[in-house]
Write a protein that holds these residues in place. Structure first.
Motif, PDB file in Angstrom:
ATOM      1  N   VAL A   9       0.737  -1.205  -0.119  1.00  0.00           N
ATOM      2  CA  VAL A   9      -0.362  -0.078  -0.354  1.00  0.00           C
ATOM      3  C   VAL A   9       0.907   1.422   0.036  1.00  0.00           C
ATOM      4  O   VAL A   9       2.103   0.855   0.353  1.00  0.00           O
ATOM      5  CB  VAL A   9      -0.744   0.247   1.262  1.00  0.00           C
ATOM      6  N   ALA A  10       0.096   2.208  -0.030  1.00  0.00           N
ATOM      7  CA  ALA A  10       0.991   3.548   0.506  1.00  0.00           C
ATOM      8  C   ALA A  10       1.504   3.975   0.986  1.00  0.00           C
ATOM      9  O   ALA A  10       1.329   3.208   2.138  1.00  0.00           O
ATOM     10  CB  ALA A  10       0.102   4.746  -0.498  1.00  0.00           C
ATOM     11  N   ALA A  11       2.870   4.406   1.541  1.00  0.00           N
ATOM     12  CA  ALA A  11       3.544   4.291   2.189  1.00  0.00           C
ATOM     13  C   ALA A  11       2.998   5.632   3.181  1.00  0.00           C
ATOM     14  O   ALA A  11       2.811   6.073   2.802  1.00  0.00           O
ATOM     15  CB  ALA A  11       5.212   5.393   1.571  1.00  0.00           C
ATOM     16  N   ALA A  45      11.229   9.812   0.667  1.00  0.00           N
ATOM     17  CA  ALA A  45      10.241  11.445   0.053  1.00  0.00           C
ATOM     18  C   ALA A  45       8.593  11.348   0.494  1.00  0.00           C
ATOM     19  O   ALA A  45       8.043  11.991   0.259  1.00  0.00           O
ATOM     20  CB  ALA A  45      10.362  11.903  -1.381  1.00  0.00           C
ATOM     21  N   ALA A  46       7.542  10.448  -0.205  1.00  0.00           N
ATOM     22  CA  ALA A  46       6.965   9.412   0.044  1.00  0.00           C
ATOM     23  C   ALA A  46       6.223   8.670   1.407  1.00  0.00           C
ATOM     24  O   ALA A  46       5.097   8.938   1.293  1.00  0.00           O
ATOM     25  CB  ALA A  46       6.437   8.264  -0.615  1.00  0.00           C
ATOM     26  N   GLY A  47       7.199   9.087   2.217  1.00  0.00           N
ATOM     27  CA  GLY A  47       6.715   8.675   3.486  1.00  0.00           C
ATOM     28  C   GLY A  47       7.668   7.703   3.850  1.00  0.00           C
ATOM     29  O   GLY A  47       8.499   7.056   3.207  1.00  0.00           O
ATOM     30  N   TRP A  48       7.014   6.544   5.420  1.00  0.00           N
ATOM     31  CA  TRP A  48       7.438   5.455   6.151  1.00  0.00           C
ATOM     32  C   TRP A  48       7.192   4.481   4.981  1.00  0.00           C
ATOM     33  O   TRP A  48       6.146   3.839   4.624  1.00  0.00           O
ATOM     34  CB  TRP A  48       7.638   5.493   7.040  1.00  0.00           C
TER      35      TRP A  48
END
Length: 250
Positions: free
Chosen positions: A53-55, A99-102
């Motif tokens: 899934v998205a970070a 940059a997109a998250g963890w």
């Protein structure tokens, strides 16, 4: 960088003054395979659901108090989530900040102290300390597997005897990563300096799992210790965030 272990006499003294680094009586863990069948994260080595899934922008499962303790420059976070406040069973996930998250790595079975967790660890309480701690130093009985952390190889990491459940401790310290609870960063994991005093315990490490609960350390399978050692990068300022799930959610 490889450090040389201190003289044998000093090693012996250090093992008497550490927690999970305290020799035969001080490293006891449950093997991942011994965990009871309940609803928990996936088995070691399999991708965590977070990978699909998205970070997330924030580390999953952490509440505002815990998140506030994570240094702003940390780009790697090893999250150890205990099954319960009095349980020796937990899971470990390495998160990388992008940059997109963890982004999460695999979810591994792990084991913590026999009596669970505490936010005021004391020597001999058989609980792992809750909190956020930096990770700066490693070592072991075996050769450096390729970590970027300073690595101290020596016979001082030899474990003998048996644990709480009669399991042999041999090999438990083949690879270790010092958790910077009540210790001096930038030194061998065998260093016994205790800034908070000896009564507050110490010698809290990641180390190789061997099949029974620990005195205070976190243990994972040997292959996962190697993976973790190779993944941690001092330039990314790695930390460990550890505690039972309810405490981490605060």
């Amino acid at each position: 960088m490889i450090r040389h272990s201190p003289p044998a006499a000093l090693l012996a003294a250090s093992l008497l003054l550490t927690g999970c680094g305290g020799g035969a009586a001080a490293v006891q863990d449950h093997r991942p395979g011994a965990a009871p069948a309940v609803s928990t994260p996936q088995a070691p080595g399999r991708p965590s659901p977070e990978n699909t899934v998205a970070a997330p922008r924030k580390l999953p499962g952490l509440g505002p108090k815990t998140l506030s303790e994570v240094p702003s420059d940390a780009r790697q976070a090893v999250v150890v989530t205990g099954r319960g406040s009095d349980s020796p069973l937990s899971t470990v996930v390495l998160y990388e900040r992008t940059a997109a998250g963890w982004r999460a790595g695999a979810s591994w079975w792990a084991h913590n102290a026999r009596n669970g967790w505490t936010d005021h660890h004391r020597a001999g309480d058989l609980r792992s300390p809750i909190g956020v701690f930096t990770l700066t130093d490693a070592g072991g009985r075996l050769r450096d597997p390729g970590t970027r952390l300073p690595y101290d190889r020596g016979s001082g990491f030899t474990a003998t005897g048996t644990g709480f459940e009669g399991e042999p401790l041999a090999g438990s310290f083949d690879y270790v990563i010092a958790i910077n609870y009540n210790r001096r960063p930038g030194t061998t994991p065998l260093d016994w300096t205790r800034p908070l005093g000896a009564s507050r315990g110490g010698g809290i490490w990641f180390h190789v799992d061997h099949g029974g609960p620990t005195h205070g350390c976190v243990s994972i399978a040997e292959q996962h210790m190697v993976e973790l050692l190779r993944a941690l990068d001092p330039g990314r300022h790695p930390v460990v965030v550890m505690g039972d799930a309810d405490s981490l959610a605060r």
